[in-house]
Write a protein that holds these residues in place. Structure first.
Motif, short mmCIF file in Angstrom:
data_model
loop_
_atom_site.label_atom_id
_atom_site.label_comp_id
_atom_site.label_asym_id
_atom_site.label_seq_id
_atom_site.Cartn_x
_atom_site.Cartn_y
_atom_site.Cartn_z
N PRO A 35 0.80 -1.35 -0.02
CA PRO A 35 0.16 0.32 0.15
C PRO A 35 0.59 1.81 -0.28
CG PRO A 35 0.15 -0.97 2.52
CD PRO A 35 0.63 -2.06 1.67
N SER A 37 -1.04 4.58 0.22
CA SER A 37 -2.12 5.26 0.47
C SER A 37 -0.92 6.48 1.85
CB SER A 37 -3.30 4.45 1.57
OG SER A 37 -3.77 5.41 2.52
N SER A 38 -1.71 7.85 1.35
CA SER A 38 -1.62 8.32 1.98
C SER A 38 -2.10 8.41 3.56
CB SER A 38 -1.21 9.92 1.52
OG SER A 38 -2.80 10.22 1.63
N LYS A 48 4.78 -0.15 3.75
CA LYS A 48 4.91 0.20 2.13
C LYS A 48 5.89 -0.46 1.69
CE LYS A 48 2.70 4.89 2.66
NZ LYS A 48 2.90 6.73 3.21
N ASP A 171 -8.62 -1.56 -2.86
CA ASP A 171 -8.17 -0.78 -1.12
C ASP A 171 -7.39 0.38 -2.03
OD1 ASP A 171 -7.80 -0.03 0.76
OD2 ASP A 171 -6.92 -2.00 1.22
N HIS A 172 -7.30 1.96 -2.39
CA HIS A 172 -6.22 2.77 -2.79
C HIS A 172 -6.21 3.29 -1.83
CE1 HIS A 172 -10.24 4.81 -4.52
NE2 HIS A 172 -9.21 5.67 -3.24
N LEU A 173 -6.72 3.41 -0.17
CA LEU A 173 -6.89 4.67 0.92
C LEU A 173 -5.72 3.18 2.15
CD1 LEU A 173 -9.86 6.41 0.80
CD2 LEU A 173 -7.97 7.40 -0.37
N ASP A 174 -6.38 1.84 1.95
CA ASP A 174 -5.72 0.71 3.28
C ASP A 174 -6.85 1.21 4.11
OD1 ASP A 174 -2.91 -0.58 4.48
OD2 ASP A 174 -4.17 0.87 5.32
N GLY A 177 -7.56 4.43 5.74
CA GLY A 177 -7.98 5.14 5.42
C GLY A 177 -9.65 5.16 5.03
N TYR A 223 -13.16 -1.43 -0.48
CA TYR A 223 -12.46 -1.91 0.12
C TYR A 223 -13.32 -3.63 1.32
CZ TYR A 223 -9.99 -3.37 4.51
OH TYR A 223 -9.46 -3.77 5.37
#
Length: 312
Positions: A35, A37-38, A48, A171-174, A177, A223
């Motif tokens: 992942p 994600s910020s 990460k 799932d791009h925000l983890d 998020g 998600y």
């Protein structure tokens, strides 16, 4: 469910005059990406550059759910490189746990229905080598190696994991998020935000709490779909054949080392969508996994946090 899939496949490829053996392998690929994600907290940045599978192994070992750490790396299986895929298959074979099972004509010959936590020992290897007689042509002592090559060749040739990876990446925000979107959707106070101390992290999370309800719902749904894709199983069933019917519904693969042809079919199973309320369980488990792994990496294994009893 597993036996039904295999029995049906065996019958459909047996032919009217000659019944052929069907050997099937079940693989749990797990998450095939790291992942970015910020919304991942700075103290959790290990996510990460370390796979979720590897970190979870540390927690499972601490809780005595497994007897040793698996060397399997999901990034190898999803890599698209035949060599790395082959390494992944060998690592799964060495320590099957509940991630690798093999069936012959519907009967389990490798792995355990309850988890199979033990390493594949010499006796198990010998028994498996014997079971492959009649399916893999090489003489005794090389059948297992050829079967590993067959699986790797098929995974590489079929490219089915590319499709699975696309779904996982919804799932791009983890979870760090998605949990905020979850509380938005429920119109409940965000307990995660209540525990945040860093102003920067709090500001970033507040941005998620300002999005419309339909966007929150989309994040949560994506998600949960991705979570299902990360936890499903891939079943590949093989039947040796002398000739491949051009009109067959099954794909084929050639194994040069034995000069054999196999028809194969890939099924993804365990695809039940995760329930909405599991979002909180996923967040809790995620934090425990990262904390435990960070402590193990720092040499303080005894301080690992016990896992939740919930099955996530």
């Amino acid at each position: 469910m597993l036996l039904t899939l295999e029995i049906n496949y065996t019958r459909s490829n047996a032919g009217s005059s000659k019944r052929r053996p069907c050997i099937s392998v079940e693989i749990k690929p797990k998450c095939g990406f790291l992942p970015l994600s910020s919304f991942i907290a700075e103290e959790n940045a290990v996510k990460k550059y370390t796979t979720r599978f590897r970190m979870h192994q540390a927690l499972k070992l601490n809780n005595k759910d497994i007897s040793e750490i698996s060397k399997y790396n999901p990034l190898d299986l999803f890599s698209g490189s035949k060599e790395r895929i082959h390494k992944a298959i060998e690592d799964l074979f060495a320590t099957p746990q509940n991630n690798f099972r093999v069936f012959l004509n519907g009967s389990l010959i490798l792995g355990g229905l309850g988890g199979g936590t033990s390493k594949t020992n010499t006796i198990t290897k010998q028994s498996f080598e014997d079971d492959l007689k009649g399916v893999i042509q090489p003489t005794k002592g090389s059948r297992t190696a050829s079967f590993m090559q067959l699986i790797a060749e098929t995974v590489h040739h079929s490219r089915v994991l590319d499709q699975l990876l696309d779904v996982q990446k919804l799932d791009h925000l983890d979870i760090e998020g998605a949990i905020h979107a979850y509380y938005n959707f429920l119109s409940r106070p965000c307990t995660v935000c209540m525990n945040l101390n860093e102003a920067k992290a709090l500001h970033a999370c507040k941005s998620l709490h300002s999005i419309p309800m339909d966007e929150s719902l989309k994040i949560v749904k994506n998600y949960l779909i991705a979570a299902t894709a990360k936890d499903c199983s891939m079943m590949i069933s093989f039947v040796p054949t002398d000739d491949v019917d051009a009109g067959s519904q099954y794909s084929s693969v050639h194994m040069p080392s034995t000069n054999q042809k196999f028809t194969y079919k890939v099924n993804f199973i365990d695809l039940d969508l995760k329930r909405l309320k599991t979002i909180e369980d996923y967040y809790e488990l995620d934090q425990k996994i990262v904390k435990c792994y960070s402590q193990v990496a720092g040499g303080d294994h005894r301080k690992c946090v016990p896992a939740s009893t919930k099955n996530v």
